[in-house]
Design a protein around this motif. Structure first.
Motif, PDB file in Angstrom:
ATOM      1  N   ALA A 113       0.833  -1.204   0.000  1.00  0.00           N
ATOM      2  CA  ALA A 113       0.000   0.000   0.000  1.00  0.00           C
ATOM      3  C   ALA A 113       0.869   1.256   0.000  1.00  0.00           C
ATOM      4  O   ALA A 113       0.566   2.236  -0.704  1.00  0.00           O
ATOM      5  N   LEU A 114       1.941   1.248   0.748  1.00  0.00           N
ATOM      6  CA  LEU A 114       2.842   2.398   0.772  1.00  0.00           C
ATOM      7  C   LEU A 114       3.422   2.664  -0.612  1.00  0.00           C
ATOM      8  O   LEU A 114       3.526   3.819  -1.049  1.00  0.00           O
ATOM      9  N   THR A 115       3.796   1.599  -1.317  1.00  0.00           N
ATOM     10  CA  THR A 115       4.312   1.756  -2.679  1.00  0.00           C
ATOM     11  C   THR A 115       3.302   2.474  -3.555  1.00  0.00           C
ATOM     12  O   THR A 115       3.661   3.368  -4.338  1.00  0.00           O
ATOM     13  N   ARG A 116       2.047   2.064  -3.445  1.00  0.00           N
ATOM     14  CA  ARG A 116       1.008   2.715  -4.253  1.00  0.00           C
ATOM     15  C   ARG A 116       0.962   4.219  -4.005  1.00  0.00           C
ATOM     16  O   ARG A 116       0.914   5.020  -4.955  1.00  0.00           O
ATOM     17  N   TRP A 117       0.998   4.634  -2.752  1.00  0.00           N
ATOM     18  CA  TRP A 117       0.854   6.059  -2.446  1.00  0.00           C
ATOM     19  C   TRP A 117       2.131   6.837  -2.690  1.00  0.00           C
ATOM     20  O   TRP A 117       2.089   8.066  -2.900  1.00  0.00           O
ATOM     21  N   GLY A 169      -7.340  -2.811  -1.049  1.00  0.00           N
ATOM     22  CA  GLY A 169      -8.269  -1.916  -1.715  1.00  0.00           C
ATOM     23  C   GLY A 169      -7.640  -0.954  -2.697  1.00  0.00           C
ATOM     24  O   GLY A 169      -8.047   0.213  -2.780  1.00  0.00           O
ATOM     25  N   VAL A 170      -6.651  -1.427  -3.477  1.00  0.00           N
ATOM     26  CA  VAL A 170      -6.053  -0.583  -4.511  1.00  0.00           C
ATOM     27  C   VAL A 170      -6.172  -1.274  -5.867  1.00  0.00           C
ATOM     28  O   VAL A 170      -6.300  -2.503  -5.955  1.00  0.00           O
ATOM     29  N   ASP A 171      -6.128  -0.478  -6.910  1.00  0.00           N
ATOM     30  CA  ASP A 171      -6.198  -0.979  -8.276  1.00  0.00           C
ATOM     31  C   ASP A 171      -4.946  -1.806  -8.576  1.00  0.00           C
ATOM     32  O   ASP A 171      -3.819  -1.303  -8.425  1.00  0.00           O
ATOM     33  N   PRO A 172      -5.084  -3.067  -8.993  1.00  0.00           N
ATOM     34  CA  PRO A 172      -3.889  -3.878  -9.275  1.00  0.00           C
ATOM     35  C   PRO A 172      -3.059  -3.361 -10.441  1.00  0.00           C
ATOM     36  O   PRO A 172      -1.932  -3.812 -10.637  1.00  0.00           O
ATOM     37  N   GLU A 173      -3.606  -2.418 -11.192  1.00  0.00           N
ATOM     38  CA  GLU A 173      -2.850  -1.827 -12.304  1.00  0.00           C
ATOM     39  C   GLU A 173      -2.202  -0.501 -11.900  1.00  0.00           C
ATOM     40  O   GLU A 173      -1.847   0.299 -12.762  1.00  0.00           O
ATOM     41  N   PHE A 174      -2.029  -0.265 -10.612  1.00  0.00           N
ATOM     42  CA  PHE A 174      -1.489   1.026 -10.179  1.00  0.00           C
ATOM     43  C   PHE A 174      -0.078   1.285 -10.696  1.00  0.00           C
ATOM     44  O   PHE A 174       0.374   2.426 -10.787  1.00  0.00           O
ATOM     45  N   HIS A 175       0.625   0.224 -11.071  1.00  0.00           N
ATOM     46  CA  HIS A 175       1.986   0.405 -11.593  1.00  0.00           C
ATOM     47  C   HIS A 175       2.001   1.209 -12.893  1.00  0.00           C
ATOM     48  O   HIS A 175       3.047   1.734 -13.287  1.00  0.00           O
ATOM     49  N   LEU A 176       0.857   1.310 -13.566  1.00  0.00           N
ATOM     50  CA  LEU A 176       0.787   2.078 -14.809  1.00  0.00           C
ATOM     51  C   LEU A 176       1.120   3.554 -14.561  1.00  0.00           C
ATOM     52  O   LEU A 176       1.511   4.263 -15.505  1.00  0.00           O
TER      53      LEU A 176
END
Length: 321
Positions: free
Chosen positions: A135-139, A309-316
């Motif tokens: 989750a931290l990576t996402r944000w 609860g994050v989009d699995p494609e957030f790496h885009l």
């Protein structure tokens, strides 16, 4: 199989490349491996941000680094990886326009039952060591994307080498044994780091996701950093025999620091100590065979993204413009 780095490798653990102008967040940077990663990066000139649940401990660690590294640039943020809802707010407190690297180091290792859960209902070690860092990576991704070639360095564990994930019991509800659950939480973290590397590569991102592990790092072999911690003469003597095969946490930080600073490190690599993976100079080692299974990594990725609860494609968000 990936080759290891050659024996003539010129890397000097005591004189790594300068990192002036670069900023690095180290989770759990107030103690253990994380503290020494932070101290060594500060010695190289990086601006180091200590992420910690306890502001007082983080400030004490920052003071220790400043006392040992003249001109060290160290700051801190409050970071509780077990509290998923807090992480976005914590990232918003970073007073940076870019982040050159994050070191996912913080972790929880419980020795005894009973099984514990976070407020979100996740097993504590799985939540802190794995889900919280994902989750931290996402944000952090917008800040990381603002750097020319950011690095996400995940600190794995030798304890994960003998473990295997149970996709039907990721949170150890049916089979909770503290040491096994810890090893599996670190294994999940390492799988996810390698899956992120594949995803970043697929979208042409200059960002790298790398795994590093400290080998066998013991408190009894670790130099004192008063007032944070100290060793009695008796503790030092009792630790000497183990020094033949293990090392202190200062040396355990070497593969992590190299994963952050060495320009030759590339995404998807695994770095650890040279001698049996337990002690010595940092080198690139083959990715463990069970970690190289992309099907398991992909399944874990989707399951984990759903849990947080994050989009699995957030790496885009990290793809090259």
């Amino acid at each position: 199989m990936q080759p290891t780095t050659p024996a003539t490798d010129p890397w000097d653990v005591h004189r790594p490349p300068r990192a002036d102008g670069r900023s690095v967040l180290v989770t759990g940077g107030n103690a253990g491996i994380g503290y020494f990663v932070a101290e060594q990066l500060a010695s190289a000139g990086a601006l180091v941000v200590l992420g910690s649940r306890d502001p007082a401990k983080a400030e004490a660690a920052a003071g220790s680094i400043r006392s040992r590294v003249p001109g060290a640039r160290v700051s801190r943020i409050r970071l509780d990886l077990a509290d998923l809802s807090s992480l976005r707010r914590s990232v918003q407190t970073l007073e940076l326009d870019r982040l050159d690297a994050v070191v996912h180091n913080a972790g929880v290792a419980l020795d005894d039952p009973p099984r514990r859960e976070t407020a979100d209902g996740h097993e504590l070690m799985f939540a802190t060591n794995h889900l919280g860092h994902l989750a931290l990576t996402r944000w952090l991704l917008p800040l990381l994307s603002a750097a020319p070639a950011a690095r996400i360095v995940t600190v794995g564990s030798f304890a994960a080498k003998s473990e295997r994930l149970d996709p039907h019991d990721l949170q150890s509800r049916a089979d909770y044994r503290p040491k096994r659950t810890y090893g599996r939480s670190k294994l999940a973290q390492m799988y996810t780091a390698l899956e992120l590397a594949r995803r970043l590569g697929a979208v042409g991102s200059p960002m790298a996701s790398v795994v590093a592990h400290p080998g066998g790092a013991l408190d009894s072999l670790t130099p004192a950093r008063p007032p944070l911690w100290s060793r009695t003469p008796g503790e030092r003597l009792r630790g000497l025999p183990a020094g033949a095969v293990l090392q202190g946490k200062d040396a355990g930080a070497w593969p992590v620091v190299r994963a952050v600073l060495d320009p030759r490190v590339t995404s998807g690599e695994l770095w650890g100590p040279r001698v049996f993976g337990l002690r010595g100079q940092p080198h690139r080692e083959p990715v463990w065979s069970h970690l190289a299974d992309p099907a398991v990594a992909s399944q874990l990725w989707y399951a984990s993204c759903e849990l947080i609860g994050v989009d699995p494609e957030f790496h885009l968000l990290a793809r090259r413009a």
